[in-house]
Write a protein that holds these residues in place. Structure first.
Motif, mmCIF file in Angstrom:
data_model
loop_
_atom_site.group_PDB
_atom_site.id
_atom_site.type_symbol
_atom_site.label_atom_id
_atom_site.label_comp_id
_atom_site.label_asym_id
_atom_site.label_seq_id
_atom_site.Cartn_x
_atom_site.Cartn_y
_atom_site.Cartn_z
ATOM 1 N N GLU A 1 40.866 39.400 39.053
ATOM 2 C CA GLU A 1 41.119 38.723 37.774
ATOM 3 C C GLU A 1 40.192 39.206 36.662
ATOM 4 N N GLY A 2 39.303 40.165 36.964
ATOM 5 C CA GLY A 2 38.404 40.712 35.954
ATOM 6 C C GLY A 2 37.296 39.764 35.538
ATOM 7 N N GLN A 3 36.955 38.813 36.390
ATOM 8 C CA GLN A 3 35.927 37.822 36.083
ATOM 9 C C GLN A 3 34.524 38.302 36.414
ATOM 10 N N ILE A 4 34.411 39.385 37.176
ATOM 11 C CA ILE A 4 33.119 39.894 37.610
ATOM 12 C C ILE A 4 33.107 41.406 37.365
ATOM 13 N N PRO A 5 31.984 41.970 36.901
ATOM 14 C CA PRO A 5 31.955 43.412 36.647
ATOM 15 C C PRO A 5 32.064 44.215 37.942
ATOM 16 N N CYS A 6 33.043 45.118 37.982
ATOM 17 C CA CYS A 6 33.257 45.918 39.179
ATOM 18 C C CYS A 6 34.104 47.138 38.842
ATOM 19 N N CYS A 7 34.250 48.016 39.807
ATOM 20 C CA CYS A 7 35.175 49.140 39.665
ATOM 21 C C CYS A 7 35.884 49.317 40.998
#
Length: 80
Positions: free
Chosen positions: A53-59
């Protein structure tokens, strides 16, 4: 005398794997979903949900999620 809780196969669970995970988290740059769940003390499924959901910075690398520990720390500080 305290008795250790039983693990999946009836053996006493000492939590050594969790301790090892926590002890090594500070020395690594990129973390896996499992390592982030230990680091943030939330479930693995919650980490997947937040990442999707794009709630946490990641790749995402192929089918695997990766998390920059320094970005996670900054993200946590900004949510205070």
């Amino acid at each position: 005398m305290a008795v250790a809780p039983r693990g999946r196969r009836g053996k006493a669970s000492t939590g050594r794997n969790e301790f090892y995970e926590e002890a090594t988290l500070l020395g690594i740059k990129w973390m896996t979903v499992k390592q982030v769940s230990v680091y943030l003390q939330i479930s693995v499924s919650k980490v997947y949900q937040m990442a999707q959901e794009g709630q946490i910075p990641c790749c995402r690398l192929g089918q695997q999620w990766r998390f920059d520990r320094e970005e996670i720390d900054r993200w946590l500080m900004s949510r205070r």
